[in-house]
Scaffold this motif. Structure first.
Motif, PDB file in Angstrom:
ATOM      1  N   GLU A   1       1.959  -9.035  30.368  1.00 58.25           N
ATOM      2  CA  GLU A   1       1.031  -7.819  30.327  1.00 58.25           C
ATOM      3  C   GLU A   1       1.141  -7.026  28.888  1.00 58.25           C
ATOM      4  OE1 GLU A   1       0.385  -5.914  34.308  1.00 58.25           O
ATOM      5  OE2 GLU A   1       1.541  -7.599  35.244  1.00 58.25           O
ATOM      6  N   GLY A   2       2.391  -6.965  28.596  1.00 59.15           N
ATOM      7  CA  GLY A   2       2.553  -5.943  27.368  1.00 59.15           C
ATOM      8  C   GLY A   2       3.638  -5.018  27.911  1.00 59.15           C
ATOM      9  N   PHE A   3       4.300  -4.650  26.655  1.00 58.55           N
ATOM     10  CA  PHE A   3       5.269  -3.336  27.224  1.00 58.55           C
ATOM     11  C   PHE A   3       4.784  -2.321  28.010  1.00 58.55           C
ATOM     12  CE2 PHE A   3       7.630   0.440  26.145  1.00 58.55           C
ATOM     13  CZ  PHE A   3       8.965   0.083  26.707  1.00 58.55           C
ATOM     14  N   GLY A   4       3.337  -1.996  27.363  1.00 58.61           N
ATOM     15  CA  GLY A   4       2.640  -0.713  28.038  1.00 58.61           C
ATOM     16  C   GLY A   4       2.587  -0.733  29.576  1.00 58.61           C
ATOM     17  N   ALA A   5       2.443  -2.034  30.073  1.00 55.66           N
ATOM     18  CA  ALA A   5       2.286  -2.293  31.553  1.00 55.66           C
ATOM     19  C   ALA A   5       3.532  -1.595  32.254  1.00 55.66           C
ATOM     20  CB  ALA A   5       2.222  -3.685  31.820  1.00 55.66           C
TER      21      ALA A   5
ATOM     22  N   ILE B   1       4.405  -9.907  50.272  1.00 55.71           N
ATOM     23  CA  ILE B   1       4.646 -10.450  51.695  1.00 55.71           C
ATOM     24  C   ILE B   1       5.441 -11.651  51.516  1.00 55.71           C
ATOM     25  CG2 ILE B   1       3.523 -11.507  53.578  1.00 55.71           C
ATOM     26  CD1 ILE B   1       1.398  -9.579  53.369  1.00 55.71           C
ATOM     27  N   ARG B   2       6.903 -11.829  52.060  1.00 61.21           N
ATOM     28  CA  ARG B   2       7.538 -12.878  51.831  1.00 61.21           C
ATOM     29  C   ARG B   2       7.323 -14.087  52.853  1.00 61.21           C
ATOM     30  NH1 ARG B   2      11.879 -11.506  48.360  1.00 61.21           N
ATOM     31  NH2 ARG B   2      11.353  -9.456  47.579  1.00 61.21           N
ATOM     32  N   VAL B   3       7.333 -15.294  52.136  1.00 66.40           N
ATOM     33  CA  VAL B   3       7.139 -16.636  53.056  1.00 66.40           C
ATOM     34  C   VAL B   3       8.305 -17.424  52.501  1.00 66.40           C
ATOM     35  CG1 VAL B   3       5.396 -18.368  53.158  1.00 66.40           C
ATOM     36  CG2 VAL B   3       4.472 -16.340  52.471  1.00 66.40           C
ATOM     37  N   ASN B   4       8.649 -17.870  54.009  1.00 65.36           N
ATOM     38  CA  ASN B   4       9.829 -18.833  53.958  1.00 65.36           C
ATOM     39  C   ASN B   4       9.471 -20.047  52.948  1.00 65.36           C
ATOM     40  OD1 ASN B   4      11.471 -17.340  55.637  1.00 65.36           O
ATOM     41  ND2 ASN B   4      10.690 -18.496  57.361  1.00 65.36           N
ATOM     42  N   GLY B   5      10.702 -20.038  52.170  1.00 62.06           N
ATOM     43  CA  GLY B   5      10.484 -21.246  51.019  1.00 62.06           C
ATOM     44  C   GLY B   5       9.772 -21.006  49.757  1.00 62.06           C
ATOM     45  N   VAL B   6       9.146 -19.790  49.789  1.00 59.33           N
ATOM     46  CA  VAL B   6       8.473 -19.610  48.472  1.00 59.33           C
ATOM     47  C   VAL B   6       8.943 -18.389  47.739  1.00 59.33           C
ATOM     48  CG1 VAL B   6       6.236 -18.716  47.661  1.00 59.33           C
ATOM     49  CG2 VAL B   6       6.180 -20.194  49.673  1.00 59.33           C
ATOM     50  N   VAL B   7       9.332 -18.580  46.699  1.00 62.29           N
ATOM     51  CA  VAL B   7      10.219 -17.567  45.631  1.00 62.29           C
ATOM     52  C   VAL B   7       8.963 -16.614  45.400  1.00 62.29           C
ATOM     53  CG1 VAL B   7      11.479 -17.319  43.927  1.00 62.29           C
ATOM     54  CG2 VAL B   7      12.026 -19.300  44.938  1.00 62.29           C
ATOM     55  N   PRO B   8       9.140 -15.370  45.562  1.00 57.97           N
ATOM     56  CA  PRO B   8       8.223 -14.606  45.105  1.00 57.97           C
ATOM     57  C   PRO B   8       8.088 -14.302  43.371  1.00 57.97           C
ATOM     58  CG  PRO B   8       9.488 -13.421  46.781  1.00 57.97           C
ATOM     59  CD  PRO B   8      10.065 -14.762  46.276  1.00 57.97           C
ATOM     60  N   LYS B   9       7.077 -13.985  42.942  1.00 56.01           N
ATOM     61  CA  LYS B   9       6.792 -13.860  41.485  1.00 56.01           C
ATOM     62  C   LYS B   9       7.674 -12.818  40.885  1.00 56.01           C
ATOM     63  CE  LYS B   9       3.466 -13.178  37.892  1.00 56.01           C
ATOM     64  NZ  LYS B   9       1.955 -12.846  37.600  1.00 56.01           N
ATOM     65  N   TYR B  10       7.630 -11.505  41.822  1.00 62.42           N
ATOM     66  CA  TYR B  10       8.485 -10.538  41.496  1.00 62.42           C
ATOM     67  C   TYR B  10       9.505 -10.547  42.447  1.00 62.42           C
ATOM     68  CZ  TYR B  10       4.185  -9.341  38.681  1.00 62.42           C
ATOM     69  OH  TYR B  10       3.097  -9.689  38.166  1.00 62.42           O
ATOM     70  N   ASN B  11      10.735 -10.458  42.249  1.00 60.83           N
ATOM     71  CA  ASN B  11      11.885 -10.617  42.814  1.00 60.83           C
ATOM     72  C   ASN B  11      13.148  -9.706  42.984  1.00 60.83           C
ATOM     73  OD1 ASN B  11      12.956 -11.825  45.188  1.00 60.83           O
ATOM     74  ND2 ASN B  11      13.769 -13.570  44.348  1.00 60.83           N
ATOM     75  N   TRP B  12      13.502  -9.828  41.670  1.00 61.17           N
ATOM     76  CA  TRP B  12      14.744  -8.948  41.142  1.00 61.17           C
ATOM     77  C   TRP B  12      14.145  -8.086  39.918  1.00 61.17           C
ATOM     78  CZ3 TRP B  12      18.697  -9.138  44.225  1.00 61.17           C
ATOM     79  CH2 TRP B  12      18.900 -10.390  45.030  1.00 61.17           C
ATOM     80  N   ALA B  13      15.052  -6.921  39.779  1.00 57.83           N
ATOM     81  CA  ALA B  13      14.475  -5.781  38.918  1.00 57.83           C
ATOM     82  C   ALA B  13      14.294  -6.115  37.463  1.00 57.83           C
ATOM     83  CB  ALA B  13      15.324  -4.785  38.820  1.00 57.83           C
ATOM     84  N   TRP B  14      15.382  -6.623  36.673  1.00 58.04           N
ATOM     85  CA  TRP B  14      15.122  -6.826  35.417  1.00 58.04           C
ATOM     86  C   TRP B  14      14.557  -8.025  35.056  1.00 58.04           C
ATOM     87  CZ3 TRP B  14      16.059  -2.816  32.557  1.00 58.04           C
ATOM     88  CH2 TRP B  14      16.840  -1.801  33.153  1.00 58.04           C
ATOM     89  N   PRO B  15      14.895  -9.245  35.733  1.00 56.04           N
ATOM     90  CA  PRO B  15      13.745 -10.451  35.439  1.00 56.04           C
ATOM     91  C   PRO B  15      12.217  -9.877  35.579  1.00 56.04           C
ATOM     92  CG  PRO B  15      15.436 -11.204  36.703  1.00 56.04           C
ATOM     93  CD  PRO B  15      15.601  -9.653  36.750  1.00 56.04           C
ATOM     94  N   SER B  16      11.838  -9.446  36.503  1.00 54.15           N
ATOM     95  CA  SER B  16      10.537  -8.733  36.717  1.00 54.15           C
ATOM     96  C   SER B  16      10.147  -7.875  35.754  1.00 54.15           C
ATOM     97  CB  SER B  16      10.474  -7.835  38.206  1.00 54.15           C
ATOM     98  OG  SER B  16      10.598  -8.945  39.190  1.00 54.15           O
ATOM     99  N   ILE B  17      11.091  -7.005  35.294  1.00 57.45           N
ATOM    100  CA  ILE B  17      10.620  -6.315  34.084  1.00 57.45           C
ATOM    101  C   ILE B  17      10.299  -6.952  32.932  1.00 57.45           C
ATOM    102  CG2 ILE B  17      11.402  -4.503  32.462  1.00 57.45           C
ATOM    103  CD1 ILE B  17      12.851  -3.080  34.780  1.00 57.45           C
ATOM    104  N   PHE B  18      11.174  -7.737  32.436  1.00 59.74           N
ATOM    105  CA  PHE B  18      10.855  -8.645  31.345  1.00 59.74           C
ATOM    106  C   PHE B  18       9.516  -9.691  31.658  1.00 59.74           C
ATOM    107  CE2 PHE B  18      15.533  -8.826  30.807  1.00 59.74           C
ATOM    108  CZ  PHE B  18      15.634  -7.710  29.948  1.00 59.74           C
ATOM    109  N   LEU B  19       9.162 -10.119  32.844  1.00 62.54           N
ATOM    110  CA  LEU B  19       8.138 -10.881  33.156  1.00 62.54           C
ATOM    111  C   LEU B  19       6.772 -10.151  32.936  1.00 62.54           C
ATOM    112  CD1 LEU B  19       6.754 -13.381  34.194  1.00 62.54           C
ATOM    113  CD2 LEU B  19       7.182 -12.389  36.663  1.00 62.54           C
ATOM    114  N   VAL B  20       6.792  -8.711  33.382  1.00 57.32           N
ATOM    115  CA  VAL B  20       5.671  -7.600  33.313  1.00 57.32           C
ATOM    116  C   VAL B  20       5.346  -7.627  31.918  1.00 57.32           C
ATOM    117  CG1 VAL B  20       4.801  -5.434  33.525  1.00 57.32           C
ATOM    118  CG2 VAL B  20       5.847  -6.716  35.558  1.00 57.32           C
ATOM    119  N   ALA B  21       6.314  -7.246  31.177  1.00 60.60           N
ATOM    120  CA  ALA B  21       6.375  -7.118  29.362  1.00 60.60           C
ATOM    121  C   ALA B  21       5.811  -8.462  28.744  1.00 60.60           C
ATOM    122  CB  ALA B  21       7.729  -6.859  29.020  1.00 60.60           C
TER     123      ALA B  21
END
Length: 297
Positions: free
Chosen positions: A259-263, A236-256
């Motif tokens: 939580e590990g590549f398997g995630a 849920i988007r909140v004004n002034g707050v950058v979501p933890k998951y926002n763009w595809a590739w940065p989010s993919i690298f963050l999850v890996a």
């Protein structure tokens, strides 16, 4: 898709729509399970952990009732007609464009991959609002905030802004480009390698095999982007707050990283069970509809 004479756009659109609705009615519970597993971080936001596909399926039925496996299906049903219709119709239309642009008289595998990727990008623009509503309704926690798909859409716009209905567009583009490129590219190659069918039932079996293999290949390619898409669209988007998951590739690298590549392949089993055979169902029904429309021309 077929080597026979092409049909007007409306027939391609109708065939894709019928194929899409047929597939979603059969395979939707697997999509609910897939989304639940993908959204889980640790023990999950409500403290309930799912230890794989079967455990998730059993816990949903036991704790929430069988009907929960079809929670949010209205949005996908409304989505499937334009989504799948766009997929197949755009694939055929873009195929004509690329054959003309590259001076090719017939499709080949590189053109099939390029055409599929472009059709996937076209499809993504159609499906994002429906996908957003579906993800919000499928999640156990956020799903309780909404009474219906329409209520969900209204609350998203009211609370997060009109542009929020297109949250996750960029990652959805990646998801559909990768899946369609793999799906149509592999279908072309499998059909090329398989012996020509001599009977209608043989052609149906060939299409089922080609579509299943194509759907499996597309799923292997696009699951990481699908995992982060679920998380991006469930935020849920909140004004002034950058979501933890926002763009595809940065989010993919963050999850890996966290939580590990398997995630990145969470929910892969129900997803591949849906989109492997589901890809076969799509191709069989689409081809059957196109053949029917040719017979009445």
């Amino acid at each position: 898709m077929s080597n026979e004479k092409s049909l007007p756009f409306i027939y391609q659109f109708l065939s894709g729509a019928i194929a899409g609705v047929s597939e979603i009615l059969v395979m939707y519970p697997l999509d609910v399970v897939k989304t639940r597993v993908q959204l889980q971080v640790g023990k999950g936001s409500d403290g309930e952990a799912y230890n794989g596909m079967l455990d998730c399926f059993q816990k949903i039925v036991k704790n929430e009732g069988f009907g929960r496996l079809y929670r949010g299906i209205t949005a996908p049903i409304l989505m499937e007609a334009p989504k799948r219709a766009t997929k197949f119709a755009a694939n055929d239309e873009w195929g004509k464009v690329y054959r003309k642009a590259f001076g090719a008289t017939q499709m080949n595998q590189p053109l099939s991959i390029l055409t599929g990727a472009t059709a996937g990008a076209t499809e993504a623009f159609v499906v994002v609002p429906f996908e957003l509503v579906k993800i919000r309704l499928q999640d156990k926690v956020s799903g309780s905030l909404y009474k219906s798909p329409l209520d969900c859409a209204i609350k998203i716009v009211r609370n997060e802004g009109i542009l929020a209905i297109y949250n996750g567009l960029e990652v959805t583009l990646w998801r559909h480009i990768l899946w369609n490129a793999g799906y149509f590219g592999v279908i072309f190659k499998v059909r090329e390698l398989m012996p020509k069918a001599e009977t209608p039932s043989g052609q149906t079996m060939n299409d089922l095999i080609a579509g299943t293999i194509g759907g499996t290949a597309g799923t292997i390619l696009n699951t990481p982007s699908d995992v982060v898409k679920s998380r991006i669209q469930n935020t849920i988007r909140v004004n002034g707050v950058v979501p933890k998951y926002n763009w595809a590739w940065p989010s993919i690298f963050l999850v890996a990283k966290e939580e590990g590549f398997g995630a990145l392949y969470k929910g892969f089993v129900p997803k591949v069970l849906r989109l492997g055979p589901g890809g076969g169902i799509l191709l069989v029904v689409f081809t059957a509809c196109m053949d029917f429309f040719r017979s009445i021309q």
